[in-house]
Design a protein around this motif. Structure first.
Motif, PDB file in Angstrom:
ATOM      1  N   ASN A  11       0.878  -1.301   0.072  1.00 19.67           N
ATOM      2  CA  ASN A  11       0.158  -0.105   0.027  1.00 19.67           C
ATOM      3  C   ASN A  11       1.051   1.442  -0.007  1.00 19.67           C
ATOM      4  N   LYS A  13      -0.187   4.331  -0.556  1.00 16.84           N
ATOM      5  CA  LYS A  13      -0.680   5.386   0.276  1.00 16.84           C
ATOM      6  C   LYS A  13      -0.421   6.611  -0.715  1.00 16.84           C
ATOM      7  N   HIS A  96      -9.779   1.423   4.156  1.00 17.09           N
ATOM      8  CA  HIS A  96      -8.639   1.477   5.070  1.00 17.09           C
ATOM      9  C   HIS A  96      -8.982   2.507   6.110  1.00 17.09           C
ATOM     10  N   GLU A 168      -6.424  -4.623  10.006  1.00 16.45           N
ATOM     11  CA  GLU A 168      -5.182  -3.706  10.578  1.00 16.45           C
ATOM     12  C   GLU A 168      -5.590  -2.832  11.679  1.00 16.45           C
ATOM     13  N   ILE A 173      -0.496   1.039  12.960  1.00 18.06           N
ATOM     14  CA  ILE A 173      -0.284   1.291  11.445  1.00 18.06           C
ATOM     15  C   ILE A 173       0.658   2.620  11.571  1.00 18.06           C
ATOM     16  N   GLY A 174       1.858   2.345  10.629  1.00 17.36           N
ATOM     17  CA  GLY A 174       2.701   3.499  10.545  1.00 17.36           C
ATOM     18  C   GLY A 174       3.622   3.744  11.998  1.00 17.36           C
ATOM     19  N   SER A 213       2.758  -2.216  10.393  1.00 17.30           N
ATOM     20  CA  SER A 213       4.124  -1.956  10.560  1.00 17.30           C
ATOM     21  C   SER A 213       4.925  -3.387  10.486  1.00 17.30           C
ATOM     22  N   GLY A 234       2.452  -0.804   4.212  1.00 16.09           N
ATOM     23  CA  GLY A 234       2.618   0.447   3.878  1.00 16.09           C
ATOM     24  C   GLY A 234       3.948   0.899   3.905  1.00 16.09           C
ATOM     25  N   GLY A 235       4.618   1.439   4.976  1.00 19.87           N
ATOM     26  CA  GLY A 235       6.086   2.018   5.114  1.00 19.87           C
ATOM     27  C   GLY A 235       7.240   1.291   4.269  1.00 19.87           C
TER      28      GLY A 235
HETATM   29  P1  PGA Z   1       2.270   0.447   7.729  1.00 23.28           P
HETATM   30  O1  PGA Z   1       0.799   0.734   6.842  1.00 23.28           O
HETATM   31  O2  PGA Z   1       2.977  -0.902   7.269  1.00 23.28           O
HETATM   32  O3  PGA Z   1       2.973   1.659   7.404  1.00 23.28           O
HETATM   33  O4  PGA Z   1       1.842   0.390   9.069  1.00 23.28           O
HETATM   34  C1  PGA Z   1      -0.044  -0.503   6.660  1.00 23.28           C
HETATM   35  C2  PGA Z   1      -1.366   0.009   6.131  1.00 23.28           C
HETATM   36  O5  PGA Z   1      -1.771   1.271   6.545  1.00 23.28           O
HETATM   37  O6  PGA Z   1      -1.657  -0.579   5.441  1.00 23.28           O
END
Ligand code: PGA
Length: 251
Positions: A11, A13, A96, A168, A173-174, A213, A234-235
């Motif tokens: 993802n 973003k 999301h 999630e 997240i993040g 994460s 994400g990251g």
């Molecule tokens: P992250 O994001 O891996 O940066 O935690 C995951 C997501 O939002 O799908």
């Protein structure tokens, strides 16, 4: 039931212009050896055409990060399932937590988007998960399952074989604060049971992903859990090197 193929869903973003996406795709193409996992890039809609061109014949799949609940018409700014499909997308992420939070998307809207994705021939990746306060109250299972049920409204058993669910937890997240593999398994298992209850045998076979994460170093342990069939990342999806690391760790 045998475990479905692991899905590594990337993802991006709101990152990468079409030029940056093109350079990234060319770099990936040179270095990638796909292994056991399917890789899909959930890219900004404007990047998909270039990605589709530069990644053709690599086996890498594409997806949108959102999709309109409407088929077509006077919905300024929206992207339809048919548009995503036409540029080669297989998936569309819906619900999301960033869209639920910053765009006030309710689970009813998310269900509409999932249904629109299915009617347009896309696989919706339906995201659910609790925030920190809910987790601290110990209500994460019931909260997430309620959100799941509402986000599946109107999805028929016959189309449900084409859905993916991503758990999630918002607090992971993040933040670098990953749920443990046991936390991921607890919720992904609960989601699978709920899906079986709602959708019968088809529900039991739905791919359930964990996101929050995930990166090289934890992806393999998380995806090895019995009820986890992949990761939404994400990251760690932004650098080619970290994607290659995850692909290699998934075997
Ligand atoms: P992250 O994001 O891996 O940066 O935690 C995951 C997501 O939002 O799908």
């Amino acid at each position: 039931m045998p475990k479905p193929q692991t899905l590594l869903a990337l993802n991006w973003k709101m990152n990468k212009t079409p030029s940056e996406a093109t350079a990234w795709a060319n770099d990936l193409k040179e270095k990638l050896h796909l292994g056991a996992a399917e890789v899909a890039i959930m890219a900004p809609a404007i990047d998909l055409q270039a990605l589709s061109w530069f990644l053709k014949d690599t086996g890498v799949q594409l997806g949108g990060q959102d999709v309109s609940q409407h088929e077509s018409g006077a919905y300024t700014g929206e992207i339809s399932a048919a548009m995503l499909k036409d540029v080669g997308a297989k998936y569309a992420v819906v619900g999301h937590s960033e869209r639920r939070e910053y765009h006030a998307e309710s689970s009813q809207v998310v269900a509409g988007k999932a249904r629109a994705a299915l009617s347009g021939g896309l696989v919706p990746v339906i995201c659910v998960g609790e925030g920190l306060e809910v987790r601290e109250r110990g209500e994460h299972v019931s909260y997430t399952l309620d959100q799941l049920r509402d986000s599946l409204a109107g999805i028929t058993i016959s189309s449900a074989a084409q859905i993916v669910v991503a758990y999630e937890p918002v607090w992971a997240i993040g933040t670098g604060r990953t749920a443990t593999a046991a936390d991921a398994e607890e919720l992904c298992g609960a989601i699978r049971n709920a899906l079986s209850g709602l959708l019968g045998e088809v529900g039991g076979g739905v791919q359930v992903l964990y996101g929050g994460s995930v990166k090289g170093g934890n992806v393999a342990e998380i995806c090895a859990q019995p009820n986890v069939n992949g990761a939404l990342v994400g990251g760690a999806a932004l650098e080619v090197a970290s994607v290659l690391e995850m692909v290699a760790e998934l075997g």
